[in-house]
Design an enzyme around this catalytic site. Structure first.
Site, PDB file in Angstrom:
ATOM      1  N   GLY A   1     -13.223  44.487   2.921  1.00 25.01           N
ATOM      2  CA  GLY A   1     -14.322  43.735   2.327  1.00 25.01           C
ATOM      3  C   GLY A   1     -13.741  42.555   1.564  1.00 25.01           C
ATOM      4  O   GLY A   1     -12.596  42.146   1.815  1.00 25.01           O
TER       5      GLY A   1
ATOM      6  N   GLY B   1     -10.391  43.626  -0.327  1.00 27.82           N
ATOM      7  CA  GLY B   1      -9.329  43.939   0.629  1.00 27.82           C
ATOM      8  C   GLY B   1      -8.795  42.692   1.305  1.00 27.82           C
ATOM      9  O   GLY B   1      -7.580  42.501   1.436  1.00 27.82           O
TER      10      GLY B   1
ATOM     11  N   LYS C   1     -13.532  46.758 -18.331  1.00 24.05           N
ATOM     12  CA  LYS C   1     -14.149  46.209 -17.125  1.00 24.05           C
ATOM     13  C   LYS C   1     -15.586  46.708 -16.984  1.00 24.05           C
ATOM     14  O   LYS C   1     -16.490  45.950 -16.621  1.00 24.05           O
ATOM     15  CB  LYS C   1     -13.321  46.598 -15.899  1.00 24.05           C
ATOM     16  CG  LYS C   1     -13.914  46.205 -14.577  1.00 24.05           C
ATOM     17  CD  LYS C   1     -13.901  44.710 -14.356  1.00 24.05           C
ATOM     18  CE  LYS C   1     -14.478  44.389 -12.991  1.00 24.05           C
ATOM     19  NZ  LYS C   1     -14.037  43.191 -12.410  1.00 24.05           N
TER      20      LYS C   1
ATOM     21  N   ASN D   1     -18.822  44.255 -16.855  1.00 23.88           N
ATOM     22  CA  ASN D   1     -19.762  44.309 -15.737  1.00 23.88           C
ATOM     23  C   ASN D   1     -21.181  44.604 -16.207  1.00 23.88           C
ATOM     24  O   ASN D   1     -22.141  44.050 -15.688  1.00 23.88           O
ATOM     25  CB  ASN D   1     -19.328  45.358 -14.713  1.00 23.88           C
ATOM     26  CG  ASN D   1     -18.227  44.863 -13.817  1.00 23.88           C
ATOM     27  OD1 ASN D   1     -17.896  43.682 -13.819  1.00 23.88           O
ATOM     28  ND2 ASN D   1     -17.642  45.758 -13.060  1.00 23.88           N
TER      29      ASN D   1
ATOM     30  N   ASN E   1     -23.667  41.666 -15.178  1.00 25.48           N
ATOM     31  CA  ASN E   1     -24.687  41.993 -14.179  1.00 25.48           C
ATOM     32  C   ASN E   1     -26.088  41.744 -14.708  1.00 25.48           C
ATOM     33  O   ASN E   1     -26.962  41.277 -13.979  1.00 25.48           O
ATOM     34  CB  ASN E   1     -24.532  43.451 -13.712  1.00 25.48           C
ATOM     35  CG  ASN E   1     -23.289  43.658 -12.877  1.00 25.48           C
ATOM     36  OD1 ASN E   1     -22.690  42.701 -12.399  1.00 25.48           O
ATOM     37  ND2 ASN E   1     -22.891  44.893 -12.720  1.00 25.48           N
TER      38      ASN E   1
END
Length: 194
Positions: A9, A12, A180, A184, A188
């Site tokens: 993805g 990666g 983290k 997030n 978000n």
């Protein structure tokens, strides 16, 4: 250093492209079509300033896992269950590096018998455009900490220097994962509002 990356993805592909400049990288995607495209075209990174392509190898052959010196698990948290058997079959002496958001993956990690397990927190922004291309739209650090064993097992990676793709090590994995998670949770919500 031979590095295997499970998952093709955005993360990666991003890791494969940068690490493939220095290391022998093998990507393990889920689908045959993506494998063929990566082997044909390589992986392309687009930034604000430039575009570059890195040739890496892609395979679906799970026997290749045990030929690596490091396995990076770059699938989403909710896909870990699908590859749990594959991870379990990786030789215990091969270090594993998990790059998931949140903390749910620690349940899986806790049951593994591998000698060296490292967890990471990624600050990079990456957007997958197609099967072989990622936009690197936010440059940051990859923070790493040992969950079990010695982090120096991956010293070739830690000693490698790339201006736009750097690693920093920490002692406490809980601290980097929690920070983290908090970032997030805030980002978000702001993204949804704006």
């Amino acid at each position: 250093m031979r590095i295997g990356i499970l998952g093709a993805g955005s993360i990666g592909l991003l890791f494969a492209s940068y690490l493939g400049k220095q290391f022998d990288v093998t990507l393990f995607p889920r689908r045959h079509e993506q494998m063929d495209l990566i082997n044909e075209k390589g992986v392309t990174i687009e930034t604000l300033d430039s575009t570059f392509t890195t040739r890496v190898r892609a395979t679906l052959d799970k026997n290749e896992f045990n030929k690596q010196e490091l396995i990076i698990i770059a699938v989403k948290q909710y896909h870990l269950e699908n590859i749990q058997a594959d991870i379990t079959n990786i030789h215990n002496e091969i270090p594993l590096l998990f790059l998931q958001n949140g903390k749910s993956h620690l349940k899986l990690i806790n049951h593994l018998e591998h000698e060296s397990i490292i967890v990471g927190s990624i600050e990079h922004g990456a957007l997958k455009i197609n099967e072989t291309t990622v936009v690197h739209n936010g440059i940051g650090l990859t923070k790493l900490a040992p969950y079990r064993g010695e982090i120096n097992r991956i010293s070739p990676l830690l000693n490698w220097h790339c201006e736009y793709f750097q690693f920093k090590t920490y002692l406490d994995y809980k601290e980097i994962l929690l920070k983290k998670l908090l970032v997030n949770a805030i980002i978000n919500q702001l993204t949804a509002i704006l």
